[in-house]
Design a protein around this motif. Structure first.
Motif, PDB file in Angstrom:
ATOM      1  N   GLN A 283       0.830  -1.200   0.000  1.00  0.00           N
ATOM      2  CA  GLN A 283       0.000   0.000   0.000  1.00  0.00           C
ATOM      3  C   GLN A 283       0.871   1.260   0.000  1.00  0.00           C
ATOM      4  O   GLN A 283       0.619   2.215  -0.746  1.00  0.00           O
ATOM      5  N   SER A 319      -3.546 -15.674  -4.349  1.00  0.00           N
ATOM      6  CA  SER A 319      -4.358 -14.728  -3.583  1.00  0.00           C
ATOM      7  C   SER A 319      -3.548 -13.479  -3.222  1.00  0.00           C
ATOM      8  O   SER A 319      -4.093 -12.366  -3.188  1.00  0.00           O
ATOM      9  N   THR A 322      -3.359 -11.282  -6.319  1.00  0.00           N
ATOM     10  CA  THR A 322      -4.661 -10.659  -6.570  1.00  0.00           C
ATOM     11  C   THR A 322      -4.918  -9.503  -5.615  1.00  0.00           C
ATOM     12  O   THR A 322      -5.404  -8.434  -6.009  1.00  0.00           O
ATOM     13  N   LYS A 323      -4.572  -9.688  -4.349  1.00  0.00           N
ATOM     14  CA  LYS A 323      -4.763  -8.620  -3.356  1.00  0.00           C
ATOM     15  C   LYS A 323      -3.861  -7.424  -3.655  1.00  0.00           C
ATOM     16  O   LYS A 323      -4.291  -6.265  -3.537  1.00  0.00           O
ATOM     17  N   ARG A 325      -2.688  -6.520  -6.546  1.00  0.00           N
ATOM     18  CA  ARG A 325      -3.234  -5.847  -7.732  1.00  0.00           C
ATOM     19  C   ARG A 325      -4.419  -4.952  -7.358  1.00  0.00           C
ATOM     20  O   ARG A 325      -4.528  -3.816  -7.833  1.00  0.00           O
ATOM     21  N   GLN A 326      -5.279  -5.456  -6.492  1.00  0.00           N
ATOM     22  CA  GLN A 326      -6.452  -4.682  -6.095  1.00  0.00           C
ATOM     23  C   GLN A 326      -6.038  -3.444  -5.303  1.00  0.00           C
ATOM     24  O   GLN A 326      -6.613  -2.361  -5.483  1.00  0.00           O
ATOM     25  N   ILE A 327      -5.037  -3.576  -4.443  1.00  0.00           N
ATOM     26  CA  ILE A 327      -4.533  -2.432  -3.681  1.00  0.00           C
ATOM     27  C   ILE A 327      -4.052  -1.341  -4.630  1.00  0.00           C
ATOM     28  O   ILE A 327      -4.347  -0.154  -4.459  1.00  0.00           O
ATOM     29  N   MET A 329      -4.864  -0.860  -7.812  1.00  0.00           N
ATOM     30  CA  MET A 329      -5.981  -0.276  -8.562  1.00  0.00           C
ATOM     31  C   MET A 329      -6.805   0.655  -7.674  1.00  0.00           C
ATOM     32  O   MET A 329      -7.233   1.728  -8.114  1.00  0.00           O
ATOM     33  N   ASP A 330      -6.995   0.264  -6.420  1.00  0.00           N
ATOM     34  CA  ASP A 330      -7.729   1.125  -5.492  1.00  0.00           C
ATOM     35  C   ASP A 330      -6.985   2.432  -5.241  1.00  0.00           C
ATOM     36  O   ASP A 330      -7.608   3.474  -4.963  1.00  0.00           O
ATOM     37  N   GLY A 346      -5.428 -10.984 -14.804  1.00  0.00           N
ATOM     38  CA  GLY A 346      -4.555  -9.847 -14.563  1.00  0.00           C
ATOM     39  C   GLY A 346      -3.473  -9.672 -15.608  1.00  0.00           C
ATOM     40  O   GLY A 346      -2.705  -8.716 -15.544  1.00  0.00           O
ATOM     41  N   GLN A 355     -13.705   0.273 -19.150  1.00  0.00           N
ATOM     42  CA  GLN A 355     -13.481  -1.064 -18.580  1.00  0.00           C
ATOM     43  C   GLN A 355     -13.504  -2.186 -19.623  1.00  0.00           C
ATOM     44  O   GLN A 355     -13.492  -3.362 -19.271  1.00  0.00           O
TER      45      GLN A 355
END
Length: 392
Positions: A283, A319, A322-323, A325-327, A329-330, A346, A355
């Motif tokens: 992060q 996992s 994936t997490k 990557r999401q962090i 993007m967020d 991904g 999108q």
């Protein structure tokens, strides 16, 4: 698996297609250029009994007592007479600093650009990939340690001039030259001369690097490069010191320099279980990237597999990737990828506005490309917003 033995004639004819696989030494090489050393300086031979080069290095200053200080990378090695720098490929003879690997490649191959990985750089194109021995870091997870952690005389090398590389690219319709596999900063002079010549003759160049380079040589080189991929090892000084034998801050400075230069670059972060996969730290890193580099720099989270000195660790859990990557993007980073996981969603490029799927990938293969190119710029086929990158 190493490449099959080839004659010099066959190698020069095919140049990289059957000579070797990425990261492994060339198996049988000939000498095209027999560089004679000045009087009093020994001619060094490689493992194939072929001479290494003796080409004066760039970016060093002379100190007292025939010592010199290298000014290519943050190590700034002070090298006494008859000694070498940390990288092992540059030597001080009689108070002059020489590179031993100019026009001496130990590994060559023609790769898809997606293997580098560069995802916003001429999809489906090919890159003439090349390396010499040596590195200015000592990463415990290096996948090409057979060439990066040895000296040039421990390998068989091929004499391969910048012009010969460009000639092969033109003959085989290869769009770019990739300086890769080991660390191209340590064969800077070879890379510089090749990239400069390539820019004059319509062949692009990309540097695949750890980013451990000083500002001035980076700025001078960048005028002849089209893109850079930086392996961002971690966002902690502890990791850089203990796992890579380097430092974090110089890499951050390199990334900011690339941003200021306005050259296209992408980041790869190899997620290693227990060492650099803390999600709080991810992060923090993503926040730094967003604030300092902007939302459009592609960030690849790559899966680790046990190798070299880290065979005791497991592959990165999907996992975790994936997490991460999401962090990212967020945080607002628009192009975030998962690497080393074929068929993972991904791998694909999506339009940050509508999108829609823009580029579908499976490993190194591009299955579809929905980016329209006009005036050398890329646009989403569906909503027409600009997609940053190098598309032609």
């Amino acid at each position: 698996m190493k490449g099959k033995n080839v004659s010099r004639r066959d190698f020069l004819r095919t140049m990289g297609v059957s000579s070797c696989l990425a990261g492994f030494p060339v198996t049988e090489m000939g000498s095209i250029i027999n560089t004679l050393a000045p009087t009093g300086i020994p001619t060094l031979m490689d493992a194939g009994n072929k001479p290494l080069s003796l080409h004066e290095a760039m970016y060093y200053q002379k100190l007292g007592g025939q010592s010199i200080q290298c000014e290519i990378c943050p190590r700034k090695c002070k090298v006494a007479k008859q000694e070498r720098g940390y990288c092992g490929v540059k030597a001080n003879y009689e108070g002059k600093y020489y590179t031993l690997v100019h026009s001496r490649a130990c590994s060559v191959h023609i790769d898809p650009i997606e293997k580098k990985p560069l995802y916003h750089f001429i999809p489906r194109s090919s890159a003439f990939s090349m390396a010499t021995a040596g590195c200015n870091m000592m990463c415990k997870f290096c996948q090409n340690w057979q060439i990066s952690q040895v000296r040039p005389e421990q390998l068989k090398n091929v004499s391969l001039t910048p012009q010969q590389i460009i000639d092969v690219c033109k003959k085989r319709h290869v769009e770019s030259i990739a300086f890769t596999y080991s660390e191209p900063v340590i064969f800077y002079e070879y890379m510089y001369d090749t990239a400069k010549l390539g820019s004059q003759q319509g062949v692009k160049s990309v540097m695949i690097s750890n980013g451990y380079i000083l500002k001035k040589p980076l700025q001078d080189l960048a005028q002849y490069l089209t893109a850079v991929k930086v392996d961002f090892k971690a966002y902690t000084e502890k990791f850089y010191q203990e796992i890579c034998a380097g430092h974090l801050q110089p890499v951050l400075e390199t990334l900011q320099t690339l941003k200021a230069i306005n050259i296209w670059f992408e980041l790869v972060y190899l997620m290693i279980p227990t060492l650099n996969d803390d999600l709080n730290n991810i992060q923090e890193m993503c926040n730094w990237i967003y604030k300092n580099l902007g939302p459009d720099v592609p960030l690849h989270f790559s899966r680790f597999y046990p190798q070299y000195q880290l065979v005791n660790l497991p592959p990165t859990p999907l996992s975790t990737l994936t997490k991460a990557r999401q962090i990212a993007m967020d945080q607002g980073i628009n192009y975030v990828y998962v690497g080393n996981v074929p068929r993972h969603g991904g791998e694909n490029t999506y339009c940050p506005n509508c999108q829609q799927l823009l580029i579908e990938r499976n490993g190194y293969f591009v299955l579809q490309n929905n980016i329209n190119v006009r005036d050398k710029k890329g646009f989403c086929r569906f909503c027409s917003i600009t997609i940053p990158g190098v598309w032609v």
